[in-house]
Design a protein around this motif. Structure first.
Motif, PDB file in Angstrom:
ATOM      1  N   LYS A   5       0.870  -1.177   0.000  1.00 61.79           N
ATOM      2  CA  LYS A   5       0.000   0.000   0.000  1.00 61.79           C
ATOM      3  C   LYS A   5       0.910   1.232   0.000  1.00 61.79           C
ATOM      4  CE  LYS A   5      -3.894  -0.285   2.280  1.00 61.79           C
ATOM      5  NZ  LYS A   5      -4.896  -0.275   3.385  1.00 61.79           N
ATOM      6  N   LEU A  16      -2.934   3.605  -2.667  1.00 56.89           N
ATOM      7  CA  LEU A  16      -3.091   2.638  -3.755  1.00 56.89           C
ATOM      8  C   LEU A  16      -2.214   1.411  -3.495  1.00 56.89           C
ATOM      9  CD1 LEU A  16      -2.878   5.219  -6.669  1.00 56.89           C
ATOM     10  CD2 LEU A  16      -4.960   4.201  -5.743  1.00 56.89           C
ATOM     11  N   THR A  55      -2.427  -5.142 -10.596  1.00 57.74           N
ATOM     12  CA  THR A  55      -1.610  -4.057 -10.021  1.00 57.74           C
ATOM     13  C   THR A  55      -0.431  -3.711 -10.927  1.00 57.74           C
ATOM     14  OG1 THR A  55      -0.399  -5.727  -8.765  1.00 57.74           O
ATOM     15  CG2 THR A  55      -2.146  -4.559  -7.609  1.00 57.74           C
TER      16      THR A  55
END
Length: 615
Positions: A5, A16, A55
């Motif tokens: 994170k 994010l 991601t």
């Protein structure tokens, strides 16, 4: 693959999740891409589980880190001032891990008198304290003695000032004792200079930083002492989001990180006086006698004012004249219809600048030529009202032409750079300038060597602002300006005011004012309660009004929160936005934080915790 994170520095986004093949230490600074933005800096907050969505990869580590103290501070700002952590971290500088070394200060420290020695001993015994010391009583000498002890003990020290670009005096004093073993930090310093300073911090070439609000966000690793000079000054409160108060953040850091905090002022804020243990120093370091003269005229260059200025000029002495308004006149009034010429984007009268043949809004910067006819009724009966510093300079030049006096304006229109500031102060202290006419910049800690007269004009309007701190701030400003005269020897202070009784009662007795004001504020205002100001700004006046009414209705239902007032702001329009406010009061900061969070769910809303501006 590992997942982290991250908080992207300076971006108004939530945290994010990014991926990386390698293990990354928490609070490391990394580079990553976001949409079409490349190589953005971010801080790794924690390792987390693989998310359900795809991601992006963290591109690289910069080698720098955010310290735990910095993270503690940023997290508190995010919580208390209701702002995204990512955005806040944009103000924080990062460095690689480093250790501090002791620095020997070879210069002889200032010799303290008995009272100063007592103050120093008192400060050493307190974790957080207030040095309540009259102007000219030698606060700086106490600061310097304390700074030296910490530096020689291998601890970093921070000296905060309200407006570093307006305080060259402190820089000169620090150079006398610490030579090149400190640096100045504020927003106007170039990127290159900032990088050089950070290297000095990392290499322990420097253990002392003197700076404005942003200096709090530097990557200190062994910060032992923070001194907040002129702690009463509203410049410690940020104007932009998040609207933090650097003085309050310093006190928070002191409590959380076991850092010694010293607040200093000749006119301390009521809040600091009430909450902190204080040491009082009365009188000045050098013998100084002040005579107070009161002029109960309307705001003008009256015969009393002119008489006193002429006396000083005949005695080859210098004069400072304070006036809170810059430009020539603050408003142009039509004598026919009674309207003032206002900014089309703000509900503010335009100020006249004769030299530029312009009317200017001091809020949004809108400028236009000076009207010959009233825009409302087309009449030519226009009259300039409420003089400013430029007009006052012109009037003084006309009235004092027999003296051939050099008169210089000292406000933000004139003093546009640090070098200009230094130049004017240097000329004034060389006696190349006879009269300095300025706004509150005059009171910002400058030493004027040969001034025997301070003239204070235009404070009555300031005194009766719709603001619970109006009396405190007006008196403090008057005392700070008065304190610029007669640093040594005899001096006069001329105060033009219709409120002679108030100033006569307190201008020589700030202690009595603090006592009386504390009594007046009990159960009503800070320091006994906390305030939250909610601001709604909308291009559509009706929408803004409806949202203001809706929020006020919701807050009326909440226990332990009181609505002090709501509706259109004193400045009802700014930058073409209609403005509405709700002012809440509570004994519980958690209740106000919840109220702020609720308000921020709506568009066009901002919040100000512990507000100092109510316009």
């Amino acid at each position: 693959m590992r997942y982290y994170k991250v908080a992207i520095k300076g971006r108004f986004v939530d945290e994010l999740i990014y991926e990386s093949k390698e293990k990354i230490e928490i609070l490391s600074e990394v580079l990553l891409d976001l949409q079409n933005k490349k190589d953005l800096k971010a801080i790794v907050l924690e390792e987390c589980e693989k998310p359900e969505f795809k991601t992006k990869a963290i591109k690289a580590k910069t080698g720098a880190k955010l310290s735990k103290t910095q993270f503690e501070l940023a997290s508190f700002i995010s919580y208390y001032y209701n702002c995204k952590l990512s955005f806040i971290l944009g103000s924080f500088e990062c460095l690689e891990d480093y250790t501090c070394k002791k620095i020997l200060i070879e210069k002889q420290m200032p010799i303290l008198n008995e009272k100063q020695k007592e103050a120093l001993e008192f400060i050493k015994q307190q974790k957080t304290s207030l040095l309540f010391a009259d102007t000219g009583s030698g606060k700086t000498e106490i600061y310097i003695s304390l700074l030296k002890e910490y530096i020689e003990n291998g601890e970093q020290v921070l000296l905060l000032m309200p407006e570093i670009s307006l305080s060259p005096q402190m820089q000169k004093r620090l150079e006398v004792y610490f030579e090149d073993k400190f640096f100045i930090w504020h927003s106007k310093i170039s990127k290159k200079k900032k990088q050089e300073n950070l290297e000095k911090l990392k290499n322990s070439e420097v253990m002392l930083v003197a700076g404005a609000r942003s200096a709090l966000f530097l990557p200190f690793t062994k910060l032992g002492l923070i001194i907040v000079d002129e702690e009463h000054d509203n410049s410690y409160k940020a104007n932009n989001i998040p609207k933090f108060n650097a003085r309050d953040l310093a006190v928070f850091l002191g409590q959380k990180e076991n850092i010694k905090i010293l607040l200093g002022s000749a006119t301390p804020s009521l809040t600091s006086f009430y909450k902190q243990k204080s040491f009082r120093i009365k009188g000045s370091f050098f013998k100084s006698e002040k005579e107070f003269i009161y002029d109960e005229s309307e705001l003008s260059l009256s015969s009393t004012v002119l008489r006193e200025i002429r006396t000083s000029l005949r005695n080859k002495k210098q004069v400072i004249v304070f006036l809170p308004t810059r430009a020539n006149f603050r408003q142009i009034l039509c004598k026919s219809c009674g309207n003032t010429i206002k900014c089309p984007f703000c509900s503010i009268a335009l100020s006249m600048h004769k030299k530029k043949n312009a009317l200017k809004c001091h809020y949004c910067g809108f400028t236009k030529e000076i009207d010959k006819l009233c825009p409302n009724c087309a009449d030519s009966m226009l009259e300039a009202r409420k003089m400013g510093t430029a007009e006052l300079c012109e009037m003084l030049e006309k009235e004092l032409k027999d003296f051939n006096a050099k008169i210089v304006k000292f406000d933000s229109d004139e003093i546009s750079s640090f070098s200009k500031l230094n130049s004017v102060l240097r000329d004034f202290n060389k006696n190349d300038i006879d009269i300095l006419v300025g706004t509150s910049m005059l009171a910002k800690g400058h030493d004027y060597h040969d001034v025997d007269l301070s003239v204070i004009l235009g404070l009555d309007e300031y005194l009766f602002r719709p603001d619970y701190k109006a009396l405190e701030e007006s008196l403090a400003l008057a005392m700070q300006v008065a304190g610029r005269a007669g640093r040594k020897g005899k001096a006069r202070v001329l105060l033009q005011s219709k409120n002679k009784v108030f100033f006569q009662r307190y201008i020589n007795d700030y202690d009595a004012f603090l006592k009386d004001e504390l009594e007046a504020r009990k159960e009503l205002y800070p320091p006994f309660t906390r305030l939250l100001r909610i601001l709604i700004e909308d291009k559509d006046e009706k929408n803004g009004f409806i949202l203001c009414e809706k929020l006020a209705k919701e807050y009326k239902k909440i226990q332990d929160i009181e609505i002090i007032g709501y509706g259109a702001c004193a400045i009802a329009m700014l930058n073409a936005n209609f403005r509405f406010y709700i002012l809440l009061k509570s004994n519980s900061h958690t209740k106000l934080i919840k109220a702020a969070k609720y308000a921020l769910n709506f568009n066009n809303v901002s919040i100000d915790m512990d507000p100092v501006d109510f316009s």
